[in-house]
Design a protein around this motif. Structure first.
Motif, PDB file in Angstrom:
ATOM      1  N   MET A   1       0.753  -1.046   0.027  1.00 47.61           N
ATOM      2  CA  MET A   1       0.235   0.095  -0.086  1.00 47.61           C
ATOM      3  C   MET A   1       0.990   1.370   0.058  1.00 47.61           C
ATOM      4  O   MET A   1       1.734   1.235   0.840  1.00 47.61           O
ATOM      5  CB  MET A   1      -0.900  -0.066   1.183  1.00 47.61           C
ATOM      6  CG  MET A   1      -1.671   1.216   1.432  1.00 47.61           C
ATOM      7  SD  MET A   1      -3.114   1.112   2.602  1.00 47.61           S
ATOM      8  CE  MET A   1      -3.948  -0.248   2.524  1.00 47.61           C
ATOM      9  N   THR A   2       0.451   2.148  -0.941  1.00 50.41           N
ATOM     10  CA  THR A   2       1.317   3.539  -0.938  1.00 50.41           C
ATOM     11  C   THR A   2       0.932   4.262   0.342  1.00 50.41           C
ATOM     12  O   THR A   2      -0.083   3.954   0.839  1.00 50.41           O
ATOM     13  CB  THR A   2       1.288   4.230  -2.280  1.00 50.41           C
ATOM     14  OG1 THR A   2      -0.246   4.471  -2.397  1.00 50.41           O
ATOM     15  CG2 THR A   2       1.400   3.288  -3.420  1.00 50.41           C
ATOM     16  N   GLU A   3       1.791   5.171   0.507  1.00 52.59           N
ATOM     17  CA  GLU A   3       1.668   6.407   1.411  1.00 52.59           C
ATOM     18  C   GLU A   3       0.309   7.048   1.286  1.00 52.59           C
ATOM     19  O   GLU A   3      -0.427   7.465   2.243  1.00 52.59           O
ATOM     20  CB  GLU A   3       2.650   7.372   1.756  1.00 52.59           C
ATOM     21  CG  GLU A   3       2.491   8.503   2.632  1.00 52.59           C
ATOM     22  CD  GLU A   3       3.858   9.259   2.852  1.00 52.59           C
ATOM     23  OE1 GLU A   3       3.619  10.127   3.618  1.00 52.59           O
ATOM     24  OE2 GLU A   3       5.044   8.935   2.258  1.00 52.59           O
ATOM     25  N   LEU A   4      -0.037   7.638   0.078  1.00 45.61           N
ATOM     26  CA  LEU A   4      -1.266   8.197  -0.492  1.00 45.61           C
ATOM     27  C   LEU A   4      -2.446   7.029  -0.152  1.00 45.61           C
ATOM     28  O   LEU A   4      -3.494   7.402   0.332  1.00 45.61           O
ATOM     29  CB  LEU A   4      -1.384   8.694  -1.749  1.00 45.61           C
ATOM     30  CG  LEU A   4      -2.570   9.364  -2.457  1.00 45.61           C
ATOM     31  CD1 LEU A   4      -2.944  10.251  -1.527  1.00 45.61           C
ATOM     32  CD2 LEU A   4      -2.321   9.861  -3.687  1.00 45.61           C
ATOM     33  N   ASP A   5      -2.353   5.878  -0.540  1.00 45.00           N
ATOM     34  CA  ASP A   5      -3.701   4.896  -0.065  1.00 45.00           C
ATOM     35  C   ASP A   5      -3.660   4.614   1.314  1.00 45.00           C
ATOM     36  O   ASP A   5      -4.911   4.629   1.816  1.00 45.00           O
ATOM     37  CB  ASP A   5      -3.105   3.585  -0.788  1.00 45.00           C
ATOM     38  CG  ASP A   5      -3.159   3.389  -2.202  1.00 45.00           C
ATOM     39  OD1 ASP A   5      -3.487   4.675  -2.941  1.00 45.00           O
ATOM     40  OD2 ASP A   5      -2.851   2.419  -3.008  1.00 45.00           O
ATOM     41  N   ALA A   6      -2.535   4.888   1.993  1.00 44.80           N
ATOM     42  CA  ALA A   6      -2.885   4.649   3.343  1.00 44.80           C
ATOM     43  C   ALA A   6      -3.587   5.641   4.116  1.00 44.80           C
ATOM     44  O   ALA A   6      -4.267   5.753   4.914  1.00 44.80           O
ATOM     45  CB  ALA A   6      -1.633   4.527   4.167  1.00 44.80           C
ATOM     46  N   GLU A   7      -3.023   6.989   3.702  1.00 45.63           N
ATOM     47  CA  GLU A   7      -3.778   8.228   3.823  1.00 45.63           C
ATOM     48  C   GLU A   7      -5.234   8.204   3.674  1.00 45.63           C
ATOM     49  O   GLU A   7      -6.228   8.448   4.434  1.00 45.63           O
ATOM     50  CB  GLU A   7      -3.058   9.432   3.272  1.00 45.63           C
ATOM     51  CG  GLU A   7      -3.743  10.910   3.671  1.00 45.63           C
ATOM     52  CD  GLU A   7      -3.180  11.832   2.905  1.00 45.63           C
ATOM     53  OE1 GLU A   7      -4.111  12.865   2.433  1.00 45.63           O
ATOM     54  OE2 GLU A   7      -2.237  12.023   2.083  1.00 45.63           O
ATOM     55  N   LEU A   8      -5.663   7.799   2.606  1.00 39.95           N
ATOM     56  CA  LEU A   8      -7.087   7.895   2.239  1.00 39.95           C
ATOM     57  C   LEU A   8      -7.845   6.830   2.673  1.00 39.95           C
ATOM     58  O   LEU A   8      -9.060   6.897   3.411  1.00 39.95           O
ATOM     59  CB  LEU A   8      -7.151   7.572   0.589  1.00 39.95           C
ATOM     60  CG  LEU A   8      -6.690   8.685  -0.371  1.00 39.95           C
ATOM     61  CD1 LEU A   8      -6.615   8.035  -1.765  1.00 39.95           C
ATOM     62  CD2 LEU A   8      -7.745   9.718  -0.326  1.00 39.95           C
ATOM     63  N   LEU A   9      -7.160   5.654   3.280  1.00 41.88           N
ATOM     64  CA  LEU A   9      -7.938   4.437   4.052  1.00 41.88           C
ATOM     65  C   LEU A   9      -8.027   5.190   5.425  1.00 41.88           C
ATOM     66  O   LEU A   9      -9.129   4.880   5.970  1.00 41.88           O
ATOM     67  CB  LEU A   9      -6.866   3.319   3.802  1.00 41.88           C
ATOM     68  CG  LEU A   9      -7.505   1.997   4.735  1.00 41.88           C
ATOM     69  CD1 LEU A   9      -9.233   1.733   3.982  1.00 41.88           C
ATOM     70  CD2 LEU A   9      -6.714   0.797   4.744  1.00 41.88           C
ATOM     71  N   GLY A  10      -7.314   5.934   5.937  1.00 41.77           N
ATOM     72  CA  GLY A  10      -7.086   6.293   7.053  1.00 41.77           C
ATOM     73  C   GLY A  10      -8.368   7.505   7.322  1.00 41.77           C
ATOM     74  O   GLY A  10      -9.066   7.493   8.428  1.00 41.77           O
ATOM     75  N   ARG A  11      -8.517   8.349   6.112  1.00 43.66           N
ATOM     76  CA  ARG A  11      -9.619   9.159   6.242  1.00 43.66           C
ATOM     77  C   ARG A  11     -11.109   8.250   6.137  1.00 43.66           C
ATOM     78  O   ARG A  11     -11.997   8.477   6.766  1.00 43.66           O
ATOM     79  CB  ARG A  11      -9.680   9.870   5.111  1.00 43.66           C
ATOM     80  CG  ARG A  11      -8.604  10.966   4.884  1.00 43.66           C
ATOM     81  CD  ARG A  11      -8.805  12.324   4.401  1.00 43.66           C
ATOM     82  NE  ARG A  11     -10.406  12.837   4.304  1.00 43.66           N
ATOM     83  CZ  ARG A  11     -10.597  13.928   4.411  1.00 43.66           C
ATOM     84  NH1 ARG A  11      -9.800  14.993   4.168  1.00 43.66           N
ATOM     85  NH2 ARG A  11     -11.878  14.150   4.697  1.00 43.66           N
ATOM     86  N   TRP A  12     -10.991   7.351   5.502  1.00 43.58           N
ATOM     87  CA  TRP A  12     -12.174   6.262   4.920  1.00 43.58           C
ATOM     88  C   TRP A  12     -12.626   5.747   6.422  1.00 43.58           C
ATOM     89  O   TRP A  12     -13.831   5.676   7.129  1.00 43.58           O
ATOM     90  CB  TRP A  12     -11.749   5.185   3.969  1.00 43.58           C
ATOM     91  CG  TRP A  12     -13.000   4.053   4.152  1.00 43.58           C
ATOM     92  CD1 TRP A  12     -13.037   3.030   4.738  1.00 43.58           C
ATOM     93  CD2 TRP A  12     -14.240   4.537   3.230  1.00 43.58           C
ATOM     94  NE1 TRP A  12     -14.222   2.343   4.608  1.00 43.58           N
ATOM     95  CE2 TRP A  12     -14.983   3.179   3.705  1.00 43.58           C
ATOM     96  CE3 TRP A  12     -14.817   5.182   2.417  1.00 43.58           C
ATOM     97  CZ2 TRP A  12     -16.361   2.757   3.199  1.00 43.58           C
ATOM     98  CZ3 TRP A  12     -16.170   5.019   2.027  1.00 43.58           C
ATOM     99  CH2 TRP A  12     -16.737   3.843   2.342  1.00 43.58           C
ATOM    100  N   GLU A  13     -11.540   5.317   7.344  1.00 40.07           N
ATOM    101  CA  GLU A  13     -11.850   4.580   8.347  1.00 40.07           C
ATOM    102  C   GLU A  13     -12.369   5.261   9.548  1.00 40.07           C
ATOM    103  O   GLU A  13     -13.086   5.141  10.438  1.00 40.07           O
ATOM    104  CB  GLU A  13     -10.780   3.724   8.887  1.00 40.07           C
ATOM    105  CG  GLU A  13     -10.468   2.552   7.890  1.00 40.07           C
ATOM    106  CD  GLU A  13      -9.330   1.641   8.404  1.00 40.07           C
ATOM    107  OE1 GLU A  13      -8.426   2.186   9.431  1.00 40.07           O
ATOM    108  OE2 GLU A  13      -8.941   0.569   7.945  1.00 40.07           O
ATOM    109  N   LEU A  14     -11.677   6.855   9.458  1.00 39.00           N
ATOM    110  CA  LEU A  14     -12.362   7.696  10.359  1.00 39.00           C
ATOM    111  C   LEU A  14     -13.995   7.925  10.013  1.00 39.00           C
ATOM    112  O   LEU A  14     -14.768   8.461  11.067  1.00 39.00           O
ATOM    113  CB  LEU A  14     -11.603   9.374  10.391  1.00 39.00           C
ATOM    114  CG  LEU A  14     -10.316   9.295  11.041  1.00 39.00           C
ATOM    115  CD1 LEU A  14      -9.377  10.459  10.618  1.00 39.00           C
ATOM    116  CD2 LEU A  14     -10.464   8.843  12.552  1.00 39.00           C
ATOM    117  N   LEU A  15     -14.245   7.917   8.805  1.00 38.64           N
ATOM    118  CA  LEU A  15     -15.665   8.135   8.371  1.00 38.64           C
ATOM    119  C   LEU A  15     -16.619   6.805   8.556  1.00 38.64           C
ATOM    120  O   LEU A  15     -17.669   7.036   9.117  1.00 38.64           O
ATOM    121  CB  LEU A  15     -15.366   8.438   6.827  1.00 38.64           C
ATOM    122  CG  LEU A  15     -17.045   8.964   6.071  1.00 38.64           C
ATOM    123  CD1 LEU A  15     -17.678  10.121   6.925  1.00 38.64           C
ATOM    124  CD2 LEU A  15     -16.726   8.983   4.571  1.00 38.64           C
ATOM    125  N   ALA A  16     -16.101   5.832   8.145  1.00 39.81           N
ATOM    126  CA  ALA A  16     -17.049   4.615   8.261  1.00 39.81           C
ATOM    127  C   ALA A  16     -16.630   3.546   9.357  1.00 39.81           C
ATOM    128  O   ALA A  16     -17.410   2.709   9.688  1.00 39.81           O
ATOM    129  CB  ALA A  16     -16.795   3.756   6.924  1.00 39.81           C
TER     130      ALA A  16
END
Length: 211
Positions: free
Chosen positions: A1-16
């Motif tokens: 997983m790239t750093e950007l993907d990890a950032e986006l996944l972190g945002r997703w998990e804060l949301l969902a």
């Protein structure tokens, strides 16, 4: 997983929530499809960031963020129903992780708005999402040029002449609108620069290359 993907996944998990991580991973992966040049994870991150910056105009920021994640989940330039397919994908995925039906309905509505980017005057949620999606039009000269090149690359199967004609129609439609951005902050930040960028690209498209 790239750093950007990890950032986006972190945002997703804060949301969902973390239990919905697999669903978030799946939607982020959509933006990694090899045929994409502009509608990528970088675009997704940019839309999420600008939506945050314009959030004072929002009524349901949760729905806007979910819609941002899914608004280009389905993307192929040969299709005319990308937004509708993205909306349906969002609906099924969000219901499967327990998002409230009324929020899911709003997400679907918001994604469908990105077909025309023309929300009603009183539609705060629509204004935020559409302004965030169009914010690249008001980017600086270098970033706008990179955006224009990336869009052209997504249509690399189209001949130069046909692309110039089709792109010019799209740009002229935007230029002809009374306003491009519907939030007050969006208009202040992006409107003037966007009109300059659109006019400059349109002029370039109407001049055939030499040689």
């Amino acid at each position: 997983m790239t750093e950007l993907d990890a950032e986006l996944l972190g945002r997703w998990e804060l949301l969902a929530g973390q239990r919905a991580g697999a669903v978030g991973t799946a939607v982020i992966r959509c933006y990694r499809e090899p045929h994409r040049r502009y509608h990528t994870v970088r675009h997704l991150r940019a839309v999420l960031r600008v939506a945050d910056e314009l959030s004072s105009a929002a009524v349901n920021l949760e729905a806007i963020r979910y819609a941002a994640f899914y608004h280009d989940a389905v993307y192929a330039v040969q299709r005319g129903d990308n937004e509708e397919r993205s909306a349906r994908l969002a609906g099924a995925a969000l219901l499967s992780i327990g998002v409230r039906p009324e929020t899911v309905a709003e997400v679907i509505r918001l994604i469908r708005l990105t077909v025309e980017h023309n929300p009603d005057a009183e539609d705060g949620n629509g204004a935020v999402l559409c302004d965030a999606d169009l914010a690249v039009l008001g980017a600086g000269e270098r970033d706008y040029a990179a955006y224009a090149r990336a869009v052209r690359a997504e249509y690399r199967h189209v001949s130069p002449e046909l692309y110039r004609m089709g792109r010019a129609v799209v740009l002229q439609r935007f230029i002809d609108r009374p306003v491009l951005f519907r939030t007050a902050a969006g208009r202040e930040r992006f409107e003037s620069r966007a009109r300059d960028n659109l006019a400059q690209e349109l002029r370039a498209l109407r001049v055939p290359p030499i040689g």
